[in-house]
Design a protein around this motif. Structure first.
Motif, PDB file in Angstrom:
ATOM      1  N   HIS A  43     -58.748 -16.577  89.314  1.00 46.07           N
ATOM      2  CA  HIS A  43     -57.717 -17.532  88.912  1.00 46.07           C
ATOM      3  C   HIS A  43     -56.406 -16.795  88.630  1.00 46.07           C
ATOM      4  N   ASP A  44     -56.492 -15.693  87.900  1.00 43.82           N
ATOM      5  CA  ASP A  44     -55.289 -14.934  87.550  1.00 43.82           C
ATOM      6  C   ASP A  44     -54.554 -14.468  88.810  1.00 43.82           C
ATOM      7  N   LYS A  45     -55.295 -14.012  89.798  1.00 40.69           N
ATOM      8  CA  LYS A  45     -54.669 -13.550  91.049  1.00 40.69           C
ATOM      9  C   LYS A  45     -53.984 -14.711  91.778  1.00 40.69           C
ATOM     10  N   ILE A  46     -54.658 -15.842  91.847  1.00 43.20           N
ATOM     11  CA  ILE A  46     -54.079 -17.024  92.493  1.00 43.20           C
ATOM     12  C   ILE A  46     -52.844 -17.481  91.722  1.00 43.20           C
ATOM     13  N   PHE A  47     -52.959 -17.546  90.393  1.00 39.02           N
ATOM     14  CA  PHE A  47     -51.849 -17.988  89.555  1.00 39.02           C
ATOM     15  C   PHE A  47     -50.628 -17.088  89.747  1.00 39.02           C
ATOM     16  N   ARG A  48     -50.848 -15.786  89.796  1.00 34.59           N
ATOM     17  CA  ARG A  48     -49.720 -14.855  89.954  1.00 34.59           C
ATOM     18  C   ARG A  48     -49.067 -14.996  91.336  1.00 34.59           C
ATOM     19  N   LYS A  49     -49.852 -15.297  92.365  1.00 31.96           N
ATOM     20  CA  LYS A  49     -49.264 -15.543  93.697  1.00 31.96           C
ATOM     21  C   LYS A  49     -48.404 -16.800  93.676  1.00 31.96           C
TER      22      LYS A  49
END
Length: 190
Positions: free
Chosen positions: A97-103
């Motif tokens: 989720h964190d990776k998707i959110f940062r993208k």
């Protein structure tokens, strides 16, 4: 501005969000009881991260800060678990989720959307493998640090419901939420 917002929604879904919606900050419900959960160390990160309580500051200040924005991009990611006790899968889902959110945040930042942005996600900031807070140092990357929606007193369940997004997404799944608040640029009559 409407086209830009529609593009952000579309891009959020393309980047891995299961659901996305534009929210009006005036419609966000707050509940200070979420801070009590933080203080009870419900997630195990209380007093261990710059973006979590108590370091993030008083909840009244955080709510006031949120109310200084007009709109936000709400996203939800959903991750499959082996079973309802799959703690490791939940943690892996949070990292994904964190990776998707940062993208998605990068996309919002790359647009000419706002004079100021406040990104809020699920749980503690995960940018560093070990938060500088633990060694009594200032945050190493304050421009990359992200606090949580709940730490700001936002009632996630009510927020999702107001946008027609399910809080629970089925058996053996875990869902995470992120909210990128912004102050839309005044562009006249676009």
């Amino acid at each position: 501005m409407e086209k830009v917002l529609n593009d952000l929604l579309k891009e959020a879904l393309e980047l891995g969000a299961m659901n996305a919606s534009i929210v009006e900050v005036a419609n966000i419900f707050f509940n200070e009881d979420f801070r009590i959960l933080c203080e009870q160390n419900a997630c195990g990160v209380y007093n261990k991260n710059w973006m979590c309580p108590p370091a993030i500051g008083p909840i009244s200040d955080l709510i006031k800060r949120v109310l200084g924005f007009n709109q936000g991009l709400l996203i939800q990611t959903v991750h499959q678990l082996e079973d309802s006790y799959d703690w490791e899968g939940m943690l892996e889902g949070q990292v994904k989720h964190d990776k998707i959110f940062r993208k998605i945040l990068e996309q919002v930042e790359s647009k000419d959307v706002s004079t100021e942005i406040l990104p809020l996600s699920a749980g503690p900031c995960l940018h560093c493998s070990k938060c500088a807070y633990l060694t009594e140092k200032e945050c190493y990357f304050p421009d990359k640090a992200i606090s949580s929606v709940e730490a700001h007193g936002i009632d996630v369940m009510a927020l999702l419901k107001s946008c027609g997004i399910p809080y629970s997404n089925g058996q053996n799944t875990v869902s995470y939420v992120g909210l990128i608040l912004f102050k839309p640029l005044n562009r006249g009559r676009e």
